[in-house]
Motif scaffolding. Structure first.
Motif, PDB file in Angstrom:
ATOM      1  N   GLY A 169       0.788  -1.230   0.000  1.00  0.00           N
ATOM      2  CA  GLY A 169       0.000   0.000   0.000  1.00  0.00           C
ATOM      3  C   GLY A 169       0.820   1.281   0.000  1.00  0.00           C
ATOM      4  N   ILE A 170       1.781   1.405  -0.923  1.00  0.00           N
ATOM      5  CA  ILE A 170       2.536   2.650  -1.048  1.00  0.00           C
ATOM      6  C   ILE A 170       1.601   3.737  -1.568  1.00  0.00           C
ATOM      7  CG2 ILE A 170       4.451   3.793  -2.211  1.00  0.00           C
ATOM      8  CD1 ILE A 170       5.862   1.114  -2.325  1.00  0.00           C
ATOM      9  N   GLN A 171       1.495   4.840  -0.860  1.00  0.00           N
ATOM     10  CA  GLN A 171       0.565   5.904  -1.210  1.00  0.00           C
ATOM     11  C   GLN A 171       1.140   6.760  -2.329  1.00  0.00           C
ATOM     12  OE1 GLN A 171      -0.167   7.943   2.487  1.00  0.00           O
ATOM     13  NE2 GLN A 171      -1.324   6.258   3.355  1.00  0.00           N
ATOM     14  N   VAL A 172       0.288   7.097  -3.324  1.00  0.00           N
ATOM     15  CA  VAL A 172       0.730   7.838  -4.498  1.00  0.00           C
ATOM     16  C   VAL A 172       0.079   9.210  -4.556  1.00  0.00           C
ATOM     17  CG1 VAL A 172       0.947   7.828  -7.000  1.00  0.00           C
ATOM     18  CG2 VAL A 172       1.068   5.674  -5.738  1.00  0.00           C
ATOM     19  N   TYR A 173      -1.252   9.247  -4.561  1.00  0.00           N
ATOM     20  CA  TYR A 173      -1.947  10.529  -4.627  1.00  0.00           C
ATOM     21  C   TYR A 173      -3.348  10.398  -4.056  1.00  0.00           C
ATOM     22  CZ  TYR A 173      -3.916   8.493  -8.964  1.00  0.00           C
ATOM     23  OH  TYR A 173      -4.525   7.664  -9.886  1.00  0.00           O
ATOM     24  N   VAL A 174      -3.932  11.550  -3.728  1.00  0.00           N
ATOM     25  CA  VAL A 174      -5.337  11.636  -3.342  1.00  0.00           C
ATOM     26  C   VAL A 174      -6.095  12.166  -4.553  1.00  0.00           C
ATOM     27  CG1 VAL A 174      -7.025  12.643  -1.773  1.00  0.00           C
ATOM     28  CG2 VAL A 174      -4.753  12.050  -0.930  1.00  0.00           C
ATOM     29  N   VAL A 175      -7.203  11.516  -4.884  1.00  0.00           N
ATOM     30  CA  VAL A 175      -7.994  11.917  -6.045  1.00  0.00           C
ATOM     31  C   VAL A 175      -9.421  12.194  -5.604  1.00  0.00           C
ATOM     32  CG1 VAL A 175      -8.507   9.508  -6.636  1.00  0.00           C
ATOM     33  CG2 VAL A 175      -8.724  11.283  -8.385  1.00  0.00           C
ATOM     34  N   GLY A 176      -9.997  13.265  -6.136  1.00  0.00           N
ATOM     35  CA  GLY A 176     -11.379  13.626  -5.827  1.00  0.00           C
ATOM     36  C   GLY A 176     -12.174  13.838  -7.106  1.00  0.00           C
ATOM     37  N   TYR A 177     -13.433  13.388  -7.099  1.00  0.00           N
ATOM     38  CA  TYR A 177     -14.311  13.524  -8.258  1.00  0.00           C
ATOM     39  C   TYR A 177     -15.275  14.681  -8.010  1.00  0.00           C
ATOM     40  CZ  TYR A 177     -17.756  12.300 -11.866  1.00  0.00           C
ATOM     41  OH  TYR A 177     -18.600  12.333 -12.939  1.00  0.00           O
ATOM     42  N   TYR A 178     -15.273  15.641  -8.915  1.00  0.00           N
ATOM     43  CA  TYR A 178     -16.121  16.827  -8.815  1.00  0.00           C
ATOM     44  C   TYR A 178     -17.075  16.870 -10.008  1.00  0.00           C
ATOM     45  CZ  TYR A 178     -12.998  18.758  -5.211  1.00  0.00           C
ATOM     46  OH  TYR A 178     -12.272  18.962  -4.072  1.00  0.00           O
ATOM     47  N   VAL A 179     -18.296  17.327  -9.759  1.00  0.00           N
ATOM     48  CA  VAL A 179     -19.300  17.524 -10.813  1.00  0.00           C
ATOM     49  C   VAL A 179     -19.754  18.968 -10.750  1.00  0.00           C
ATOM     50  CG1 VAL A 179     -21.615  16.895 -11.624  1.00  0.00           C
ATOM     51  CG2 VAL A 179     -20.046  15.122 -10.800  1.00  0.00           C
ATOM     52  N   ALA A 234     -22.517  16.710 -17.729  1.00  0.00           N
ATOM     53  CA  ALA A 234     -21.919  17.456 -18.836  1.00  0.00           C
ATOM     54  C   ALA A 234     -20.515  17.923 -18.494  1.00  0.00           C
ATOM     55  CB  ALA A 234     -22.816  18.644 -19.197  1.00  0.00           C
ATOM     56  N   ARG A 235     -20.319  18.381 -17.271  1.00  0.00           N
ATOM     57  CA  ARG A 235     -19.010  18.883 -16.861  1.00  0.00           C
ATOM     58  C   ARG A 235     -18.608  18.223 -15.535  1.00  0.00           C
ATOM     59  NH1 ARG A 235     -21.106  24.903 -16.885  1.00  0.00           N
ATOM     60  NH2 ARG A 235     -22.868  23.665 -16.087  1.00  0.00           N
ATOM     61  N   SER A 236     -17.424  17.678 -15.528  1.00  0.00           N
ATOM     62  CA  SER A 236     -16.913  17.025 -14.323  1.00  0.00           C
ATOM     63  C   SER A 236     -15.399  17.125 -14.317  1.00  0.00           C
ATOM     64  CB  SER A 236     -17.365  15.559 -14.244  1.00  0.00           C
ATOM     65  OG  SER A 236     -16.943  14.840 -15.397  1.00  0.00           O
ATOM     66  N   ALA A 237     -14.794  16.785 -13.195  1.00  0.00           N
ATOM     67  CA  ALA A 237     -13.342  16.919 -13.058  1.00  0.00           C
ATOM     68  C   ALA A 237     -12.813  15.930 -12.037  1.00  0.00           C
ATOM     69  CB  ALA A 237     -12.984  18.349 -12.639  1.00  0.00           C
ATOM     70  N   PHE A 238     -11.577  15.536 -12.234  1.00  0.00           N
ATOM     71  CA  PHE A 238     -10.836  14.770 -11.232  1.00  0.00           C
ATOM     72  C   PHE A 238      -9.663  15.622 -10.771  1.00  0.00           C
ATOM     73  CE2 PHE A 238     -13.049  11.018 -12.837  1.00  0.00           C
ATOM     74  CZ  PHE A 238     -13.279  10.329 -11.660  1.00  0.00           C
ATOM     75  N   ARG A 239      -9.582  15.812  -9.471  1.00  0.00           N
ATOM     76  CA  ARG A 239      -8.493  16.583  -8.864  1.00  0.00           C
ATOM     77  C   ARG A 239      -7.489  15.597  -8.272  1.00  0.00           C
ATOM     78  NH1 ARG A 239      -7.437  19.298  -3.645  1.00  0.00           N
ATOM     79  NH2 ARG A 239      -6.367  21.291  -4.042  1.00  0.00           N
ATOM     80  N   VAL A 240      -6.261  15.621  -8.778  1.00  0.00           N
ATOM     81  CA  VAL A 240      -5.216  14.689  -8.360  1.00  0.00           C
ATOM     82  C   VAL A 240      -4.115  15.483  -7.655  1.00  0.00           C
ATOM     83  CG1 VAL A 240      -3.508  13.006  -9.129  1.00  0.00           C
ATOM     84  CG2 VAL A 240      -5.727  13.149 -10.291  1.00  0.00           C
ATOM     85  N   VAL A 241      -3.817  15.095  -6.404  1.00  0.00           N
ATOM     86  CA  VAL A 241      -2.778  15.767  -5.626  1.00  0.00           C
ATOM     87  C   VAL A 241      -1.806  14.701  -5.105  1.00  0.00           C
ATOM     88  CG1 VAL A 241      -2.257  17.275  -3.680  1.00  0.00           C
ATOM     89  CG2 VAL A 241      -4.406  17.569  -4.948  1.00  0.00           C
ATOM     90  N   PRO A 242      -0.559  14.657  -5.590  1.00  0.00           N
ATOM     91  CA  PRO A 242       0.403  13.648  -5.111  1.00  0.00           C
ATOM     92  C   PRO A 242       0.705  13.818  -3.622  1.00  0.00           C
ATOM     93  CG  PRO A 242       1.158  14.666  -7.162  1.00  0.00           C
ATOM     94  CD  PRO A 242      -0.002  15.478  -6.668  1.00  0.00           C
ATOM     95  N   VAL A 243       0.885  12.701  -2.953  1.00  0.00           N
ATOM     96  CA  VAL A 243       1.283  12.719  -1.540  1.00  0.00           C
ATOM     97  C   VAL A 243       2.770  12.424  -1.377  1.00  0.00           C
ATOM     98  CG1 VAL A 243      -1.020  12.028  -0.805  1.00  0.00           C
ATOM     99  CG2 VAL A 243       0.712  10.278  -1.202  1.00  0.00           C
ATOM    100  N   ARG A 244       3.463  12.197  -2.481  1.00  0.00           N
ATOM    101  CA  ARG A 244       4.905  12.000  -2.494  1.00  0.00           C
ATOM    102  C   ARG A 244       5.437  12.603  -3.789  1.00  0.00           C
ATOM    103  NH1 ARG A 244       5.672   6.785  -0.981  1.00  0.00           N
ATOM    104  NH2 ARG A 244       7.773   6.724  -1.785  1.00  0.00           N
ATOM    105  N   ASP A 245       6.687  13.011  -3.765  1.00  0.00           N
ATOM    106  CA  ASP A 245       7.286  13.619  -4.950  1.00  0.00           C
ATOM    107  C   ASP A 245       7.317  12.618  -6.099  1.00  0.00           C
ATOM    108  OD1 ASP A 245       7.727  15.983  -3.590  1.00  0.00           O
ATOM    109  OD2 ASP A 245       9.749  15.409  -2.951  1.00  0.00           O
ATOM    110  N   THR A 246       6.862  13.045  -7.254  1.00  0.00           N
ATOM    111  CA  THR A 246       6.840  12.188  -8.428  1.00  0.00           C
ATOM    112  C   THR A 246       7.168  13.048  -9.641  1.00  0.00           C
ATOM    113  OG1 THR A 246       5.498  10.610  -9.689  1.00  0.00           O
ATOM    114  CG2 THR A 246       4.351  12.487  -8.720  1.00  0.00           C
ATOM    115  N   ASP A 247       6.857  12.565 -10.836  1.00  0.00           N
ATOM    116  CA  ASP A 247       7.073  13.353 -12.044  1.00  0.00           C
ATOM    117  C   ASP A 247       5.942  13.091 -13.016  1.00  0.00           C
ATOM    118  OD1 ASP A 247       7.858  11.007 -13.786  1.00  0.00           O
ATOM    119  OD2 ASP A 247       9.520  10.943 -12.361  1.00  0.00           O
ATOM    120  N   PHE A 248       5.840  13.936 -14.026  1.00  0.00           N
ATOM    121  CA  PHE A 248       4.759  13.833 -14.995  1.00  0.00           C
ATOM    122  C   PHE A 248       4.862  12.561 -15.835  1.00  0.00           C
ATOM    123  CE2 PHE A 248       4.035  18.210 -13.888  1.00  0.00           C
ATOM    124  CZ  PHE A 248       2.690  18.413 -14.151  1.00  0.00           C
TER     125      PHE A 248
END
Length: 379
Positions: A169-179, A234-248
């Motif tokens: 369970g290595i943590q990568v990012y927190v993701v949230g779904y917005y409408v 019609a419009r939605s979004a995913f917000r991704v915030v890394p919890v550890r340093d990573t790269d694109f």
């Protein structure tokens, strides 16, 4: 006489040895009374070697057993943590604490500036905003140039969760779904009509039916694929915030694998489609960037036409008093965003099971209210 005198002058040990000599040979002396003279060196060496061998075997056995027990414990713990909370199933369905009516409420708190936030349960990224005000993105020929118009749209958080990898369970990012708040009514109506065509809200038994359908690997993927293909929401979004340093590049590889895995299941032609291949090349080019430090926001937006807009907040704009989000790229083919959305929303294996569970719980909050009401309120 001289011989006897000479013998008297010799040391006692020599004197005794001479007296024990016979005509042809010496007589065997009896065992010494001192234990050190009776030790068998070869037997002692063999015993020491056996002891060291048994000691090594014991130590290696303990090491292997410890590793196996640690891995097994971590695996079982991860399984238990990934399970949804189980409430008492013996209660009537009308009881708010019954398992048939169980919805884990998101706790909304306020930060120091009075903004509504939702706790994530992660220490690095402890909270997510309950609502986002996102300016409408304008098209740009240069993916590295930001293009944000002044008009803004409010988005409401539906659910969030933590993305982990490997069995430990290595943590990568927190993701949230917005409408988009204005589009929630359409999502309410579509999901309600799917279960009961004449209803405007769902009763507990019907909500259980919808929850099971959304969590089912096959039915859930078909439901979300159909909704997204028809532009709902019609419009939605995913917000991704890394919890550890990573790269694109690392984020891109994970997203590309997810899109390629979901593409064959999309409704409509995808396989050997040149347009889809070109869209994927555009998507890869967007993530041809450097590092993505922890706590920095990556926003994936899907608009009315299914177009994918990718925005990134590196925090540089705050020093200049400007908006912090920048539009870094756009992909027009809606199949790319639809496949990427399914990576979090439905299927046999999703990027974050806690996020999928939390999103479904948020959907249950929507459909338990009449269509058209302010169902976006998270309590």
């Amino acid at each position: 006489m001289l011989r006897n005198v000479a013998l008297r002058r010799l040391p006692r040990s020599v004197h005794v040895r001479i007296h024990r000599r016979t005509f042809l040979s010496f007589r065997r002396e009896p065992p010494s009374s001192r234990p050190v003279e009776n030790l068998n060196i070869r037997e002692l060496a063999q015993r020491a070697e056996e002891y060291e061998r048994n000691r090594r075997i014991f130590l290696w056995t303990g090491t292997v057993a410890g590793i196996v027990s640690f891995v097994y414990t971590a695996y079982k713990l991860q399984q238990e943590l990934s399970k949804p909370a189980q409430l008492d199933s013996s209660l009537p369905s009308s009881d708010p604490l019954s398992s048939s009516n169980a919805v884990e409420r998101k706790v909304v708190v306020h930060d120091e500036e009075g903004r509504e936030i939702v706790e994530t349960g992660n220490s690095t990224v402890p909270t997510f905003p309950r609502t986002l005000s996102i300016p409408s993105a304008t098209a740009s020929t240069d993916p590295l140039v930001s293009g944000l118009s002044t008009g803004a749209t409010e988005y409401t958080l539906v659910g969030l969760g933590l993305r982990t990898v490997t069995f430990v369970g290595i943590q990568v990012y927190v993701v949230g779904y917005y409408v988009a708040t204005a589009d929630i009514a359409a999502l309410q109506n579509a999901l309600t009509k799917k279960i009961n065509p004449i209803a405007t809200t769902l009763v507990p038994g019907e909500r259980d039916q919808l929850r099971s359908a959304l969590l089912d690997p096959v039915a859930g993927e078909q439901t979300w694929d159909e909704l997204l293909a028809n532009g709902i929401p019609a419009r939605s979004a995913f917000r991704v915030v890394p919890v550890r340093d990573t790269d694109f590049h690392h984020l891109r590889d994970g997203f590309v694998r997810a899109i390629q895995a979901r593409a064959p299941a999309l409704s409509g032609p995808v396989a050997d489609d040149e347009a889809f291949g070109e869209a994927m090349r555009q998507f890869r080019a967007i993530f041809n960037r450097g590092s993505a430090p922890k706590r920095k926001e990556l926003l994936l937006l899907r608009d009315e036409k299914g177009r994918l807009n990718v925005e990134y907040d590196d925090g540089a704009g705050k020093k200049k008093g400007k908006g912090t989000r920048q539009l870094i790229g756009t992909v027009d083919d809606e199949r790319v965003s639809r496949a990427l959305w399914l990576n979090w929303l439905a299927g046999k294996k999703v990027a974050s099971e806690p996020a999928r569970q939390n999103i479904v719980q948020g959907i249950m909050e929507f459909v338990e209210r009449p269509v058209g009401t302010v169902a976006a309120q998270v309590v």
